[in-house]
Write an enzyme that holds these catalytic residues in place. Structure first.
Site, mmCIF file in Angstrom:
data_model
loop_
_atom_site.group_PDB
_atom_site.id
_atom_site.type_symbol
_atom_site.label_atom_id
_atom_site.label_comp_id
_atom_site.label_asym_id
_atom_site.label_seq_id
_atom_site.Cartn_x
_atom_site.Cartn_y
_atom_site.Cartn_z
ATOM 1 N N GLY A 176 0.946 -1.362 -0.204
ATOM 2 C CA GLY A 176 0.049 0.190 0.397
ATOM 3 C C GLY A 176 0.568 1.207 -0.181
ATOM 4 O O GLY A 176 0.306 2.270 0.597
ATOM 5 N N GLU B 175 4.157 -6.736 1.764
ATOM 6 C CA GLU B 175 3.395 -7.139 0.008
ATOM 7 C C GLU B 175 3.250 -5.782 -0.386
ATOM 8 O O GLU B 175 2.412 -5.652 -1.265
ATOM 9 C CB GLU B 175 2.747 -7.520 0.859
ATOM 10 C CG GLU B 175 1.913 -8.895 1.269
ATOM 11 C CD GLU B 175 0.516 -9.780 0.835
ATOM 12 O OE1 GLU B 175 -0.177 -8.326 1.162
ATOM 13 O OE2 GLU B 175 0.253 -10.510 1.706
ATOM 14 N N PRO B 176 4.693 -4.867 -1.000
ATOM 15 C CA PRO B 176 4.939 -3.789 -1.792
ATOM 16 C C PRO B 176 4.161 -4.203 -3.141
ATOM 17 O O PRO B 176 4.870 -4.999 -3.467
ATOM 18 C CB PRO B 176 5.986 -3.409 -1.965
ATOM 19 C CG PRO B 176 6.950 -4.444 -1.465
ATOM 20 C CD PRO B 176 5.788 -5.141 -0.117
ATOM 21 N N GLY B 177 3.520 -3.458 -4.246
ATOM 22 C CA GLY B 177 3.665 -3.331 -5.016
ATOM 23 C C GLY B 177 3.500 -2.175 -6.118
ATOM 24 O O GLY B 177 4.971 -2.401 -6.642
ATOM 25 N N ARG B 178 3.105 -1.573 -5.666
ATOM 26 C CA ARG B 178 2.801 0.291 -6.100
ATOM 27 C C ARG B 178 4.429 0.822 -6.359
ATOM 28 O O ARG B 178 4.913 0.895 -7.022
ATOM 29 C CB ARG B 178 1.664 1.096 -6.350
ATOM 30 C CG ARG B 178 2.130 2.420 -6.799
ATOM 31 C CD ARG B 178 1.248 3.255 -5.933
ATOM 32 N NE ARG B 178 -0.500 3.189 -5.556
ATOM 33 C CZ ARG B 178 -1.189 2.067 -6.146
ATOM 34 N NH1 ARG B 178 -1.342 2.821 -7.714
ATOM 35 N NH2 ARG B 178 -2.465 1.743 -5.863
ATOM 36 N N TYR C 50 -10.066 4.320 -11.499
ATOM 37 C CA TYR C 50 -10.204 5.128 -10.653
ATOM 38 C C TYR C 50 -10.665 6.545 -10.444
ATOM 39 O O TYR C 50 -9.970 7.536 -9.532
ATOM 40 C CB TYR C 50 -8.915 4.253 -9.544
ATOM 41 C CG TYR C 50 -8.405 3.356 -9.641
ATOM 42 C CD1 TYR C 50 -9.655 2.541 -8.806
ATOM 43 C CD2 TYR C 50 -7.560 2.635 -9.642
ATOM 44 C CE1 TYR C 50 -9.093 1.226 -8.397
ATOM 45 C CE2 TYR C 50 -7.087 1.509 -9.697
ATOM 46 C CZ TYR C 50 -7.357 0.530 -9.024
ATOM 47 O OH TYR C 50 -7.696 -0.704 -9.006
ATOM 48 N N CYS D 269 -15.086 3.578 -27.151
ATOM 49 C CA CYS D 269 -16.315 4.340 -27.453
ATOM 50 C C CYS D 269 -16.954 4.058 -26.063
ATOM 51 O O CYS D 269 -18.212 3.034 -25.507
ATOM 52 C CB CYS D 269 -16.982 3.213 -28.387
ATOM 53 S SG CYS D 269 -16.286 3.358 -29.650
ATOM 54 N N GLU D 270 -16.105 4.547 -25.314
ATOM 55 C CA GLU D 270 -16.330 5.140 -23.611
ATOM 56 C C GLU D 270 -16.646 6.410 -23.226
ATOM 57 O O GLU D 270 -14.598 6.780 -23.568
ATOM 58 C CB GLU D 270 -15.929 4.498 -22.701
ATOM 59 C CG GLU D 270 -15.890 2.715 -22.685
ATOM 60 C CD GLU D 270 -17.284 2.309 -22.321
ATOM 61 O OE1 GLU D 270 -17.900 3.421 -20.974
ATOM 62 O OE2 GLU D 270 -17.147 1.354 -22.447
ATOM 63 N N TYR E 183 -0.673 -1.680 -11.969
ATOM 64 C CA TYR E 183 -1.415 -1.366 -12.441
ATOM 65 C C TYR E 183 -1.793 -0.892 -13.637
ATOM 66 O O TYR E 183 -2.692 -0.256 -14.112
ATOM 67 C CB TYR E 183 -2.457 -1.423 -11.179
ATOM 68 C CG TYR E 183 -2.564 -1.555 -9.915
ATOM 69 C CD1 TYR E 183 -3.073 -3.073 -9.621
ATOM 70 C CD2 TYR E 183 -1.525 -0.997 -9.118
ATOM 71 C CE1 TYR E 183 -2.710 -3.365 -8.401
ATOM 72 C CE2 TYR E 183 -0.952 -1.601 -7.680
ATOM 73 C CZ TYR E 183 -1.383 -2.466 -7.530
ATOM 74 O OH TYR E 183 -1.137 -3.456 -6.032
HETATM 75 C C1 PLP Z 1 -3.074 -5.411 -3.736
HETATM 76 C C2 PLP Z 1 -2.330 -5.776 -2.420
HETATM 77 C C3 PLP Z 1 -0.924 -5.105 -2.489
HETATM 78 C C4 PLP Z 1 -0.013 -4.837 -3.245
HETATM 79 O O1 PLP Z 1 -0.507 -3.230 -2.436
HETATM 80 P P1 PLP Z 1 -0.058 -1.844 -2.936
HETATM 81 O O2 PLP Z 1 -0.949 -0.772 -3.140
HETATM 82 O O3 PLP Z 1 0.947 -2.326 -4.578
HETATM 83 O O4 PLP Z 1 1.803 -2.227 -2.234
HETATM 84 C C5 PLP Z 1 -0.195 -5.872 -1.094
HETATM 85 N N1 PLP Z 1 -1.527 -7.438 -0.254
HETATM 86 C C6 PLP Z 1 -2.911 -7.447 -0.499
HETATM 87 C C7 PLP Z 1 -3.184 -8.231 0.183
HETATM 88 C C8 PLP Z 1 -3.239 -6.784 -2.001
HETATM 89 O O5 PLP Z 1 -4.186 -7.267 -2.046
#
Ligand code: PLP
Length: 404
Positions: free
Chosen positions: A233, A268-271, A311, A338-339, A367
């Site tokens: 997050g 659990e970082p993604g972004r 979003y 077409c949106e 994403y």
């Molecule tokens: C989407 C998600 C993440 C990653 O979130 P980011 O905002 O990209 O860091 C981590 N854990 C869980 C359970 C998620 O659903």
């Protein structure tokens, strides 16, 4: 990404050259930025060396996950497909955690067979289903329980996950009951408490609040959790005026939490790992004047990059070449779909654009491609990994014949 001799460049490669050689729309990722992000993330929390599990849903490109794995990260997955791709990318099962509110029997079965680190369950029914499958295999399965801490992450409501009205995790009461239940189970070993309160969080205070709640609950249930999974997050700056997440304060709060609770931290970082590594290169197809508006219609659309439509997210856009002109205009940048939500942004006092100019959307690594679709039967873009002056195709462009 910077301008070198007025040409926008990713590492040592000019965007214009990429666009001409590989056509558009094209996703490009900078390896150097990826490495830098991972190094910084580790540095921010180095005193307790957490296990960092990359959130695969933010970017599912197998070649990128491979690089991320080589840089020491594990994976957080939310479906069987993501678990398969993490394994294919060479991530060790003992560094993989599985989250999600709706894991099917099939998915649980597969995860148990692969001996992953943790299945983070999100309901009583899921715990019982994991137990049933584990028993049938005569196995002891390591699980976590995801708590919904009822904490407002102060982010967009569409990407907030830690409030009681959200579908994620279990409330405090259920959590306490499930801890008790797991203690009496022969096939489930409760190893982890997990949380994830939302995405694109720029304020450290929701994290602090979340930690205080965890501390209280752990005290109450009196269970020794080997792992505390704090989710991801962490937000990034999409626009120059975005504030930055205060990692120092988050780190301090975690260290304080760890004084009372001797557990291994999982993130659990993604972004924050992949978001600013990616750029979507596109071409201006038409410029259309309509009343007082100047529409710039580009050849990337919401099927290629959905965050603005989904979003209302706003992303910076930049021209591939800085022109020697003082003429500035306001443009509404849209795609061909077409949106009416197929709109990227409004560019204010932007350098004058012409048809066939190249223009990029910034910070699309997370994403971006993972949310892309074939809507309007449009083939998905090619993905390139840039390392210095080298360009590697990490996913081919889809062809119309793949779709038709
Ligand atoms: C989407 C998600 C993440 C990653 O979130 P980011 O905002 O990209 O860091 C981590 N854990 C869980 C359970 C998620 O659903």
């Amino acid at each position: 990404m910077k301008y070198i001799n007025k040409k926008l460049s990713i590492e040592k490669v000019a965007v214009e050259n990429i666009a001409k050689k590989y056509k558009t729309p094209t996703y490009c990722y900078s390896y150097r930025q990826l490495k830098e992000n991972i190094r910084n993330f580790k540095k921010n929390f180095k005193s307790f060396s957490p296990l960092i599990c990359f959130s695969v849903k933010s970017n599912t490109n197998v070649n990128l996950i491979k690089e991320i794995g080589k840089l020491g990260l594990g994976a957080d997955v939310v479906s069987m497909g993501e678990l398969m791709i993490a394994i294919k990318a060479g991530i060790k099962p003992k560094k993989i955690v599985f989250s999600g509110v709706g894991k099917t029997s099939n998915e649980i079965d597969y995860a148990i067979d692969k001996n992953i680190l943790l299945i983070n369950a999100e309901s009583e029914s899921e715990i019982k289903e994991i137990e049933r499958i584990a028993k049938s295999k005569k196995k002891k399965v390591h699980v976590g329980i995801r708590l919904n801490p009822n904490t407002d992450a102060k982010t967009l409501k569409q990407i907030s996950t830690g409030k009681k009205e959200n579908k994620f995790g279990v409330n405090e009461k259920t959590f306490c009951e499930l801890v008790k239940y797991c203690k009496g189970s022969k096939n489930i070993i409760l190893k982890c408490l997990s949380v994830h309160i939302g995405s694109q969080i720029l304020d450290h205070r929701p994290y602090e609040k979340m930690l205080r709640i965890l501390d209280k609950i752990i005290n109450k249930v009196n269970h020794k959790f080997e792992f505390i999974d704090l989710g991801g997050g962490m937000g990034i700056s999409y626009n120059n005026n975005d504030k930055k997440l205060n990692y120092k304060r988050y780190n301090i709060a975690i260290k304080k939490f760890l004084k009372n609770n001797k557990s291994k931290i999982i993130f659990e970082p993604g972004r924050s790992i992949i978001g600013d590594t990616g750029t979507l290169v596109s071409k201006v197809i038409y410029i259309k004047k309509s009343g007082r508006k100047n529409f710039v219609i580009i050849n990337a659309a919401m099927n290629d990059f959905m965050r603005p439509a989904l979003y209302g997210a706003s992303h910076k856009m930049l021209p591939s070449v800085k022109k020697n002109t003082n003429s500035k205009k306001t443009y509404e940048v849209v795609g061909p779909i077409c949106e009416s939500t197929d709109k990227f942004t409004t560019l204010k006092s932007f350098q004058e654009l012409e048809e066939n100019d190249f223009i990029v959307i910034c910070d699309v690594g997370a994403y971006g491609m993972s949310l892309s679709s074939n809507y309007n039967l449009r083939p998905k873009p090619i993905e390139l990994l840039i390392k210095g002056s080298k360009i590697k195709i990490i996913r081919k462009r889809q062809k119309h014949k793949d779709l038709v």
